[in-house]
Design a protein around this motif. Sequence first.
Motif, mmCIF file in Angstrom:
data_model
loop_
_atom_site.group_PDB
_atom_site.id
_atom_site.type_symbol
_atom_site.label_atom_id
_atom_site.label_comp_id
_atom_site.label_asym_id
_atom_site.label_seq_id
_atom_site.Cartn_x
_atom_site.Cartn_y
_atom_site.Cartn_z
ATOM 1 N N VAL A 1 4.135 4.326 -5.018
ATOM 2 C CA VAL A 1 4.477 4.990 -6.382
ATOM 3 C C VAL A 1 5.001 4.131 -7.013
ATOM 4 C CG1 VAL A 1 4.881 7.573 -7.378
ATOM 5 C CG2 VAL A 1 3.760 7.175 -5.029
ATOM 6 N N PRO B 1 -6.111 0.557 -5.976
ATOM 7 C CA PRO B 1 -5.984 1.766 -4.853
ATOM 8 C C PRO B 1 -5.544 2.605 -4.591
ATOM 9 C CG PRO B 1 -7.696 0.388 -4.738
ATOM 10 C CD PRO B 1 -7.260 -0.409 -5.861
ATOM 11 N N THR C 1 0.665 -0.878 -0.112
ATOM 12 C CA THR C 1 0.232 -0.169 0.159
ATOM 13 C C THR C 1 1.076 1.707 -0.135
ATOM 14 O OG1 THR C 1 0.541 -0.233 1.928
ATOM 15 C CG2 THR C 1 -1.612 -0.466 1.056
ATOM 16 N N ASN C 2 0.199 2.599 -0.688
ATOM 17 C CA ASN C 2 1.317 3.688 -0.065
ATOM 18 C C ASN C 2 2.258 3.291 -1.281
ATOM 19 O OD1 ASN C 2 1.534 6.219 0.239
ATOM 20 N ND2 ASN C 2 2.743 5.989 1.261
ATOM 21 N N VAL D 1 -2.149 2.332 -5.225
ATOM 22 C CA VAL D 1 -1.235 2.918 -5.662
ATOM 23 C C VAL D 1 -1.355 3.910 -6.601
ATOM 24 C CG1 VAL D 1 0.929 1.843 -8.175
ATOM 25 C CG2 VAL D 1 -0.551 0.081 -5.929
ATOM 26 N N ARG D 2 -0.446 5.006 -6.196
ATOM 27 C CA ARG D 2 -0.728 5.696 -8.007
ATOM 28 C C ARG D 2 0.628 6.061 -8.305
ATOM 29 N NH1 ARG D 2 2.732 11.644 -6.138
ATOM 30 N NH2 ARG D 2 2.322 13.124 -7.967
ATOM 31 N N THR D 3 0.278 5.448 -9.740
ATOM 32 C CA THR D 3 0.305 5.305 -10.820
ATOM 33 C C THR D 3 1.467 6.431 -11.616
ATOM 34 O OG1 THR D 3 -0.171 3.325 -11.047
ATOM 35 C CG2 THR D 3 0.847 4.079 -12.350
ATOM 36 N N LEU D 4 2.761 6.616 -12.109
ATOM 37 C CA LEU D 4 3.004 7.623 -13.284
ATOM 38 C C LEU D 4 2.917 7.344 -14.223
ATOM 39 C CD1 LEU D 4 4.591 10.303 -10.282
ATOM 40 C CD2 LEU D 4 2.310 10.007 -11.332
ATOM 41 N N SER E 1 -3.763 0.385 -12.283
ATOM 42 C CA SER E 1 -4.692 1.426 -12.546
ATOM 43 C C SER E 1 -5.965 1.593 -11.680
ATOM 44 C CB SER E 1 -5.096 2.490 -14.060
ATOM 45 O OG SER E 1 -5.821 1.312 -14.546
#
Length: 263
Positions: free
Chosen positions: A117, A133, A114-115, A135-138, A130
């Motif tokens: 990037v 939830p 979790t948390n 995971v932040r994806t760049l 995507s």
Amino acid sequence: MYQEERLNKIVDYLKQHGRVSIQDICHIFGVSRDTARRDLLRMEEMGLVIRTHGGAILPKQANKVHEYRERLVRESEEKHRIGVFAASLVNNGDFILMDASTTVQFAAEHLTSTNVVVITNSIDNADVLSKKPAVRTLLLGGELHPQHRFLFGQATIDKLRDYQVDKLFLGACSITLDGLYYLNEEDGFVKREMIKRANQIIVLADHTKFGAQMFYRVCGLEAIDLLITDKQPEQAFVEILLQNNVELLIVSEEGMTEDHQHE
């Protein structure tokens, strides 16, 4: 001189001269003809040379990498095991890079931390991530390679220079005694910059990647921190990994084994 050192130097000689004879090996390294033959036999077993009458030549460079979706199903069981284990190495709160590799995509699919990037140049990895939830994806910008589904170019590299991450998960088209090779130079430029941006370089590669000759060298083995594969490489290859301080983890059907000889 140890055998693995000779093998490295024989590869260097072949790259310069195109072929090597048993007599050349005897003269350069001061070894017997039997030793020279054993060296070439070992190199042939590792896929580094093609033996000829009285010597050896380099194998023809691979000129084809299957399209991404086809690669996703080839050797999928092995790649799946490697990806599952790689995903377990991601800690909560990690910042990571993922390249556009099918094996790395399996790691993305099984990411449970979790948390996290994730920065990637793979449109497939971005799609997989995507749906997570936690995971932040760049997704890096750039030009899209339609067959292999990665983004590349100067815009991609420039954006990468803004980041520094904990881990890089990197696939490989080919692993030889002198490093990681890829077919696409454009992909290689991006991977080379990714390596500079990560504190730990983790390579995910099934057994088919060892020894095959490719076009573009991205880095030497000394750049790798951890190599995860599914079968034990040839002993000469293991020795070279140890010399370069590469930790080797083998994820097989029987379970995970670790090479501790470097400790």
